[in-house]
Design a protein around this motif. Structure first.
Motif, PDB file in Angstrom:
ATOM      1  N   GLY A 102       0.784  -1.232   0.000  1.00  9.46           N
ATOM      2  CA  GLY A 102       0.000   0.000   0.000  1.00  9.46           C
ATOM      3  C   GLY A 102       0.815   1.281   0.000  1.00  9.46           C
ATOM      4  N   ALA A 103       2.070   1.226  -0.472  1.00  7.80           N
ATOM      5  CA  ALA A 103       2.843   2.471  -0.594  1.00  7.80           C
ATOM      6  C   ALA A 103       2.135   3.386  -1.594  1.00  7.80           C
ATOM      7  CB  ALA A 103       4.255   2.170  -1.066  1.00  7.80           C
ATOM      8  N   TYR A 104       2.072   4.666  -1.280  1.00  9.46           N
ATOM      9  CA  TYR A 104       1.392   5.618  -2.170  1.00  9.46           C
ATOM     10  C   TYR A 104       2.192   5.799  -3.450  1.00  9.46           C
ATOM     11  CZ  TYR A 104      -1.007   9.851  -3.685  1.00  9.46           C
ATOM     12  OH  TYR A 104      -1.721  10.771  -4.399  1.00  9.46           O
ATOM     13  N   ARG A 105       3.480   5.985  -3.278  1.00 12.44           N
ATOM     14  CA  ARG A 105       4.343   6.134  -4.447  1.00 12.44           C
ATOM     15  C   ARG A 105       5.787   5.852  -4.058  1.00 12.44           C
ATOM     16  NH1 ARG A 105       4.261  11.007  -8.878  1.00 12.44           N
ATOM     17  NH2 ARG A 105       5.428   9.843 -10.437  1.00 12.44           N
ATOM     18  N   LEU A 106       6.538   5.267  -4.981  1.00 17.55           N
ATOM     19  CA  LEU A 106       7.970   5.074  -4.768  1.00 17.55           C
ATOM     20  C   LEU A 106       8.713   6.142  -5.560  1.00 17.55           C
ATOM     21  CD1 LEU A 106       6.886   2.402  -3.720  1.00 17.55           C
ATOM     22  CD2 LEU A 106       8.667   1.230  -4.990  1.00 17.55           C
ATOM     23  N   LEU A 107       9.599   6.861  -4.904  1.00 18.88           N
ATOM     24  CA  LEU A 107      10.405   7.868  -5.598  1.00 18.88           C
ATOM     25  C   LEU A 107      11.859   7.430  -5.533  1.00 18.88           C
ATOM     26  CD1 LEU A 107       8.790  11.130  -4.170  1.00 18.88           C
ATOM     27  CD2 LEU A 107       8.449  10.129  -6.437  1.00 18.88           C
ATOM     28  N   THR A 108      12.544   7.516  -6.667  1.00 21.15           N
ATOM     29  CA  THR A 108      13.942   7.068  -6.653  1.00 21.15           C
ATOM     30  C   THR A 108      14.880   8.204  -6.308  1.00 21.15           C
ATOM     31  OG1 THR A 108      13.643   7.136  -9.035  1.00 21.15           O
ATOM     32  CG2 THR A 108      14.058   4.992  -8.081  1.00 21.15           C
ATOM     33  N   LYS A 109      15.920   7.797  -5.567  1.00 25.92           N
ATOM     34  CA  LYS A 109      16.950   8.756  -5.172  1.00 25.92           C
ATOM     35  C   LYS A 109      17.960   8.903  -6.319  1.00 25.92           C
ATOM     36  CE  LYS A 109      17.005   8.325  -0.165  1.00 25.92           C
ATOM     37  NZ  LYS A 109      17.812   7.926   0.999  1.00 25.92           N
ATOM     38  N   PRO A 110      18.601  10.043  -6.526  1.00 28.22           N
ATOM     39  CA  PRO A 110      18.392  11.271  -5.757  1.00 28.22           C
ATOM     40  C   PRO A 110      16.991  11.852  -5.996  1.00 28.22           C
ATOM     41  CG  PRO A 110      19.839  11.661  -7.647  1.00 28.22           C
ATOM     42  CD  PRO A 110      19.592  10.201  -7.609  1.00 28.22           C
ATOM     43  N   ILE A 111      16.393  12.295  -4.904  1.00 28.96           N
ATOM     44  CA  ILE A 111      15.005  12.741  -4.964  1.00 28.96           C
ATOM     45  C   ILE A 111      14.876  14.066  -5.721  1.00 28.96           C
ATOM     46  CG2 ILE A 111      13.070  13.538  -3.542  1.00 28.96           C
ATOM     47  CD1 ILE A 111      13.476  10.538  -3.421  1.00 28.96           C
ATOM     48  N   ASP A 112      13.979  14.054  -6.690  1.00 32.80           N
ATOM     49  CA  ASP A 112      13.611  15.269  -7.402  1.00 32.80           C
ATOM     50  C   ASP A 112      12.609  16.015  -6.509  1.00 32.80           C
ATOM     51  OD1 ASP A 112      12.233  17.116  -8.914  1.00 32.80           O
ATOM     52  OD2 ASP A 112      12.153  15.855 -10.718  1.00 32.80           O
ATOM     53  N   LEU A 113      13.052  17.111  -5.912  1.00 31.84           N
ATOM     54  CA  LEU A 113      12.220  17.793  -4.904  1.00 31.84           C
ATOM     55  C   LEU A 113      10.892  18.286  -5.475  1.00 31.84           C
ATOM     56  CD1 LEU A 113      14.719  19.783  -2.651  1.00 31.84           C
ATOM     57  CD2 LEU A 113      13.483  17.681  -2.131  1.00 31.84           C
ATOM     58  N   GLU A 114      10.930  18.681  -6.741  1.00 30.93           N
ATOM     59  CA  GLU A 114       9.685  19.176  -7.365  1.00 30.93           C
ATOM     60  C   GLU A 114       8.649  18.047  -7.442  1.00 30.93           C
ATOM     61  OE1 GLU A 114       7.042  21.479  -8.192  1.00 30.93           O
ATOM     62  OE2 GLU A 114       9.011  22.274  -7.628  1.00 30.93           O
ATOM     63  N   LYS A 115       9.155  16.853  -7.812  1.00 30.96           N
ATOM     64  CA  LYS A 115       8.279  15.684  -7.914  1.00 30.96           C
ATOM     65  C   LYS A 115       7.769  15.287  -6.529  1.00 30.96           C
ATOM     66  CE  LYS A 115       8.684  11.272 -10.370  1.00 30.96           C
ATOM     67  NZ  LYS A 115       9.713  10.506 -11.101  1.00 30.96           N
ATOM     68  N   LEU A 116       8.629  15.384  -5.549  1.00 29.57           N
ATOM     69  CA  LEU A 116       8.225  15.048  -4.183  1.00 29.57           C
ATOM     70  C   LEU A 116       7.137  16.001  -3.709  1.00 29.57           C
ATOM     71  CD1 LEU A 116       8.492  13.537  -1.493  1.00 29.57           C
ATOM     72  CD2 LEU A 116      10.364  15.082  -0.885  1.00 29.57           C
TER      73      LEU A 116
END
Ligand code: G
Ligand code: MN
Length: 380
Positions: A102-116
């Protein structure tokens, strides 16, 4: 835009302090309060006992553990709180698992702050998760947690053995196998049985138990029988009713214990199934007679080889005339039906004496031995 700040605090779980500070500055600019925890242990403790956060942002590869634990803990304690997972590298299996949990979204590092920032706003506004598979409900996610837990618990199933003694000859007559698991989430077997039933894995659990018992049965002391509890739908399991079951080589020394539950939960023909088990060489017992989930009807219909009288009849029997009368009458019925009666849960010498005066011969209970690793003999 909606006032996102009103929803509460964002929980940041990140072992990299610099990155955590970057997150905090970003949330501050968004008008959101945040709380930083550096380890999964602290985060899990916070999630288990603290108020619901607005959202959780967790690293996957934390120094002391795994972000998956954070996700699982959030799912259990705050089923509707969204969890965003930041991953360095994740294997495909891991990604699937995180989405299933149930993770809402997986973001890959390095994290794009705008996307976060965008992901966080969407999550806080209650937008559905971006990935299709993640559209599963919180309830599904909780089942996924349970499935993982149950998988682990099933791998760690084992049995303890409690002697059933012949008080006249003062020797062990048999042992009853009692289910346990080494998994820390299941200290008692009852929730394990309940979870297995709920996730439709009762049969698998039963098979594991029988396989485990069969391994131990090779060292069963000579002359002793082995009592094995059947679970709700075991009589409907073709494996048990065949010579392929791991218990079958020991059938001549095995007594299968049934309760009324074994019968009610089944759409199988109980009499036919019992007949088949007897053909295979097993004997049968009625378990917990007198407890409310084992009825006299079973005794009448099945003419079992053994009857186990429930410990509620035994407790305090030494000072209770009604219990003495009931036990006395039951012993007579058993003798007439040629069923051997075992008295369960005998805890004191005085109970044992009273039962012996009523004619009881086979007993089980803490007075003789607790359930223990195979095979304890209280008389040596
Ligand atoms: O339903 P069944 O009779 O199979 O369950 C037996 C259970 O009773 C086991 O969990 C075992 O640990 C427990 N038990 C065994 N002996 C005693 C006893 O003397 N007293 C109590 N209270 N429990 C017992
Ligand atoms: Mn039993």
């Amino acid at each position: 835009m909606a006032n996102l700040g009103a929803k509460g605090t964002i929980l940041i779980v990140e072992d990299d302090e610099e990155l955590a500070q970057t997150y905090q500055r970003m949330f501050q600019r968004m008008g959101l309060a945040s709380e930083w925890l550096a380890t999964s242990e602290d985060a899990c403790a916070r999630l288990a006992s603290g108020p619901s956060p607005a959202l959780v942002l967790t690293d996957l590869g934390l120094g002391d553990g795994n972000g998956r634990e954070v996700l699982e803990t959030a799912r259990v304690h705050h089923p509707v709180v969204q969890v965003i997972v930041a991953t360095g590298t994740a294997r495909v299996e891991e990604v699937v698992e995180l989405v299933e949990l149930g993770a809402y979204r997986l973001l890959t590092k390095p994290i794009d702050l705008e996307k976060l920032r965008e992901t966080v706003s969407l999550a806080l506004q209650g937008a559905p998760p971006p990935s299709i598979t993640a559209l599963r409900t919180a309830a599904n996610a909780r089942d996924a947690v349970l499935r993982h837990q149950l998988d682990a618990a099933l791998d760690q199933v084992f049995c303890l053995f409690q002697p059933i003694v012949d008080v006249r000859q003062r020797k062990v007559f048999a042992y009853e196998a009692l289910l346990r698991t080494r998994h820390p989430s299941y200290r008692s077997p009852l929730p394990l049985l309940a979870d297995a039933a709920r996730l439709d894995r009762g049969r698998e659990l039963s098979r594991r138990i029988r396989a485990s018992i069969a391994q131990t049965a090779t060292t069963l002391p000579a002359g002793a029988l082995l009592f094995v509890n059947l679970l709700a739908d075991d009589l409907g399991d073709p494996q048990l009713l065949s010579a392929d079951d791991p218990l079958h080589p020991f059938a001549g020394r095995i007594v299968l214990e049934l309760t009324e539950q074994t019968r009610l939960n089944d759409r199988v023909d109980v009499k036919a199934a019992i007949g088949r088990l007897r053909e295979l060489g097993y004997r049968v017992a009625i378990d917990d007679l007198g407890a409310g989930y084992s009825s006299l009807a079973l005794l009448v219909e099945l003419a079992p080889d053994f009857v186990k009288l429930d410990m509620s009849l035994v407790r305090g029997v030494d000072g209770d005339e009604v219990r003495q009368q009931i036990v006395g009458a039951m012993l007579q019925v058993c003798a007439r039906k040629r069923s051997l009666a075992v008295l369960e849960g005998v805890e004191t010498a005085s109970e044992s004496d009273a039962l012996q005066n009523l004619g009881a011969r086979w007993m089980q209970g803490y007075l003789f031995a607790k359930p223990s690793p195979p095979f304890v003999d209280p008389f040596v």
